[in-house]
Scaffold this active site. Structure first.
Site, PDB file in Angstrom:
ATOM      1  N   GLY A   1      -7.245 -16.174   0.487  1.00  0.00           N
ATOM      2  CA  GLY A   1      -6.075 -16.030   1.362  1.00  0.00           C
ATOM      3  C   GLY A   1      -5.592 -14.600   1.256  1.00  0.00           C
ATOM      4  O   GLY A   1      -6.388 -13.693   0.978  1.00  0.00           O
TER       5      GLY A   1
ATOM      6  N   THR B   1      -5.522  -0.545   7.281  1.00  0.00           N
ATOM      7  CA  THR B   1      -6.853  -0.993   7.683  1.00  0.00           C
ATOM      8  C   THR B   1      -6.867  -1.170   9.198  1.00  0.00           C
ATOM      9  O   THR B   1      -6.059  -1.938   9.740  1.00  0.00           O
ATOM     10  CB  THR B   1      -7.185  -2.327   6.991  1.00  0.00           C
ATOM     11  OG1 THR B   1      -7.052  -2.131   5.572  1.00  0.00           O
ATOM     12  CG2 THR B   1      -8.603  -2.786   7.316  1.00  0.00           C
TER      13      THR B   1
ATOM     14  N   VAL C   1       0.832  -1.209   0.000  1.00  0.00           N
ATOM     15  CA  VAL C   1       0.000   0.000   0.000  1.00  0.00           C
ATOM     16  C   VAL C   1       0.864   1.256   0.000  1.00  0.00           C
ATOM     17  O   VAL C   1       0.631   2.187  -0.784  1.00  0.00           O
ATOM     18  CB  VAL C   1      -0.966  -0.030   1.207  1.00  0.00           C
ATOM     19  CG1 VAL C   1      -1.615   1.327   1.414  1.00  0.00           C
ATOM     20  CG2 VAL C   1      -2.046  -1.079   0.972  1.00  0.00           C
TER      21      VAL C   1
ATOM     22  N   CYS D   1      -5.182  -9.621   3.423  1.00  0.00           N
ATOM     23  CA  CYS D   1      -6.319  -8.770   3.808  1.00  0.00           C
ATOM     24  C   CYS D   1      -7.561  -9.547   4.256  1.00  0.00           C
ATOM     25  O   CYS D   1      -8.014  -9.366   5.386  1.00  0.00           O
ATOM     26  CB  CYS D   1      -6.674  -7.839   2.663  1.00  0.00           C
ATOM     27  SG  CYS D   1      -5.404  -6.597   2.406  1.00  0.00           S
TER      28      CYS D   1
ATOM     29  N   LYS E   1      -2.741 -15.503  -4.799  1.00  0.00           N
ATOM     30  CA  LYS E   1      -3.453 -15.328  -6.065  1.00  0.00           C
ATOM     31  C   LYS E   1      -2.427 -15.007  -7.140  1.00  0.00           C
ATOM     32  O   LYS E   1      -1.242 -14.805  -6.828  1.00  0.00           O
ATOM     33  CB  LYS E   1      -4.503 -14.238  -5.960  1.00  0.00           C
ATOM     34  CG  LYS E   1      -3.947 -12.846  -5.760  1.00  0.00           C
ATOM     35  CD  LYS E   1      -5.084 -11.845  -5.843  1.00  0.00           C
ATOM     36  CE  LYS E   1      -4.567 -10.440  -5.760  1.00  0.00           C
ATOM     37  NZ  LYS E   1      -5.609  -9.455  -5.878  1.00  0.00           N
TER      38      LYS E   1
ATOM     39  N   LEU F   1     -17.314 -14.441  -7.717  1.00  0.00           N
ATOM     40  CA  LEU F   1     -18.172 -15.628  -7.773  1.00  0.00           C
ATOM     41  C   LEU F   1     -17.399 -16.778  -8.422  1.00  0.00           C
ATOM     42  O   LEU F   1     -17.983 -17.581  -9.144  1.00  0.00           O
ATOM     43  CB  LEU F   1     -19.445 -15.327  -8.569  1.00  0.00           C
ATOM     44  CG  LEU F   1     -20.499 -14.465  -7.849  1.00  0.00           C
ATOM     45  CD1 LEU F   1     -21.721 -14.246  -8.745  1.00  0.00           C
ATOM     46  CD2 LEU F   1     -20.948 -15.111  -6.532  1.00  0.00           C
TER      47      LEU F   1
ATOM     48  N   GLU G   1      -3.784  -6.472  -4.737  1.00  0.00           N
ATOM     49  CA  GLU G   1      -2.466  -6.849  -5.226  1.00  0.00           C
ATOM     50  C   GLU G   1      -2.600  -7.508  -6.596  1.00  0.00           C
ATOM     51  O   GLU G   1      -3.572  -8.184  -6.879  1.00  0.00           O
ATOM     52  CB  GLU G   1      -1.790  -7.810  -4.235  1.00  0.00           C
ATOM     53  CG  GLU G   1      -1.377  -7.109  -2.975  1.00  0.00           C
ATOM     54  CD  GLU G   1      -0.842  -8.062  -1.911  1.00  0.00           C
ATOM     55  OE1 GLU G   1      -0.361  -9.156  -2.255  1.00  0.00           O
ATOM     56  OE2 GLU G   1      -0.923  -7.685  -0.724  1.00  0.00           O
TER      57      GLU G   1
END
Ligand code: NAD
Length: 448
Positions: free
Chosen positions: A258, A124, A17, A261, A321, A251, A156
């Site tokens: 994972g 956050t 961030v 966040c 991811k 969806l 990310e």
């Protein structure tokens, strides 16, 4: 403020961030000083490198080198700016609450500025943090420092694009003038600005992540029912997502969410509710569904391979991811650990992520071909594009058994079958829990 007016900005934290925020504000013409506490990170940034993988970020930093400075010195950063962005990590504690120790360190290290400045919270944080920071600033005699909550929503893998093209900008402020000044930084981005009180701004961030996580757990539950009933979750999600009231995003059924966040923010919101006397039942279920989802791959493997002891399983993808090397809370960690606990040999390949010694006993491979060679199964854990080219004759012939468990529904089941692979997706109409088919080889070697 005139939108062409440039602000001197300080950023605390050179992570995903902080560095993206700093580089993007520099791209918009502002003078930015980024402070981190890790000497190697700062040295690397000064030398023109970025210590993590985020598409386009290194180029953006390089392009704006003239307007970007990096330092280890908190006072130097704070003295250089009037807008001080807090972008430090807020990881989970053992209790599941957010650990705000790094935020407090930033406050403690602020020099006694002799002019008005605004502390802008991008990390956050739990609802109520702004009030506590305000009180801490007063106690330190820094009542002339304003406070604005400006949560960040970038994802990310597309962080630079997300920052420069936000769906919305959220600005919560105690004083309207402070909020105006922060909102002005985003003028020209064509994004709606949601002005709110501080508590609501803090809650917007937590609620958004909780909602996204809920959608993922929801479609994973639907996928599991699809497996039990013969429906195909990919078609189901398409049909559901075309409803304009629902939309198509988040969806995609898979091995669970994972990252740095969703797991921590859902847990922090659940604990925040619980600490305030409210049991957030739905969110508890979302978290539990996600934990169970990561483990379902084991059953799918056992369906085809019997007991996993001594079997070789190739994990394709480690990062939580695609397009990131972030391993925080990656489903691959749970999956690899479970496989090792079952006595399987685990070989992993990821185009950029490195598991280091997070999972002891797992071996790393240099390529997809290396990972699957001689393996009893390949499990797609991360949706890297590269894994779309798995279904070749060479790969099939190099495997001990041509079994693919597609944890991201990346491949077409029919194409996999025509290419001679045994295919298991997530929620694609075949029950993973049904009895072993006649043709499946049972592992009797270690049968009890
Ligand atoms: N990563 C994301 O996709 C994302 C998206 C939106 C919001 N957030 C939130 O933003 C915050 C930062 O997340 P991140 O992923 O960038 O974390 P990160 O771990 O990548 O980066 C945090 C950085 O802060 C540095 N740091 C720690 N203490 C410091 C201090 N006192 N002064 C200066 N630097 C310090 C660390 O060394 C690290 O480089 C978190 O609260 C996170 O929840 C993250």
């Amino acid at each position: 403020m005139n939108r062409r007016e440039k602000e001197p900005i300080a950023i605390f934290g050179a992570g995903w961030v902080g560095l993206v925020t700093g580089a993007c504000f520099a791209e918009l013409g502002h003078e930015v000083t980024v402070r981190d506490i890790v000497p190697e990170k700062v040295e690397k940034l000064r030398a023109g490198g970025v210590s993590f993988f985020e598409p386009g970020l290194a180029e953006l930093v390089e392009r704006n080198r003239e307007r970007l400075r990096f330092t280890l010195d908190a006072a130097e950063a704070a003295q250089a700016a009037e807008l001080l962005f807090v972008c430090v990590d807020t990881p989970p504690t053992y209790s599941g609450d957010a650990d705000l120790s790094r935020v407090w360190t930033v406050i403690d290290e602020l020099p006694s500025l002799d002019r008005r400045a605004i502390l802008v919270m991008k990390s956050t944080v739990p609802v109520g943090t702004g009030e506590k920071v305000r009180a801490a600033l007063e106690t330190r005699g820094l009542s002339h420092i304003g406070y604005v909550s400006n949560p960040e929503f970038l994802a990310e893998g597309g962080a630079v694009r997300d920052f420069l093209n936000p769906d919305r900008v959220v600005v919560g402020a105690f004083a309207d003038a402070d909020g105006d000044r922060v909102a002005a930084l985003y003028e020209g981005m064509n994004a709606p600005v949601v002005r709110a009180d501080i508590a609501s701004a803090e809650m917007i961030k937590l609620a958004a992540n909780a909602f996204l996580a809920t959608r993922i757990s929801f479609i994973n539950e639907i996928a599991n029912v699809c497996e039990a009933t013969g429906a195909d979750v990919v078609r189901v999600a398409e049909g559901v997502g075309l409803d304009h009231r629902l939309g198509p995003h988040f969806l995609r059924a898979g091995v669970g969410y994972g990252g740095s966040c969703f797991p921590k923010d859902t847990s922090a919101l659940k604990q925040l509710a619980s600490n305030s006397g409210y049991h957030f039942q739905l969110l508890s279920a979302v978290i539990e569904v996600n934990e169970l989802q990561k483990r379902r791959v084991i059953k799918k493997l056992e369906k085809h391979l019997g007991r996993l002891r001594g079997k070789t399983i190739a994990l394709l993808g480690l990062a939580f991811k695609a397009n990131t090397d972030d391993m925080r809370e990656a489903p691959s960690i749970v999956l690899a650990s479970r496989l090792l606990a079952e006595g399987a040999h685990v070989r992993a390949y990821d185009p950029v992520a490195d598991a280091g010694d997070i999972v002891r006993g797992m071996s790393s491979c240099e390529s997809m071909a290396d990972a699957v060679r001689g393996a009893d199964a390949a499990v797609i854990v991360t949706e890297w594009d590269e894994f779309r080219s798995l279904l070749t004759d060479e790969i099939r012939d190099s495997m001990s058994r041509p079994l693919v468990v597609d944890g991201r529904n990346l491949l077409d089941p029919e194409a996999a079958a025509s290419a001679g692979f045994t295919y298991e997706g997530i929620g694609r109409g075949v029950s993973a829990l049904e009895a072993l088919p006649e043709t499946a080889e049972r592992d009797t070697e270690f049968a009890e």
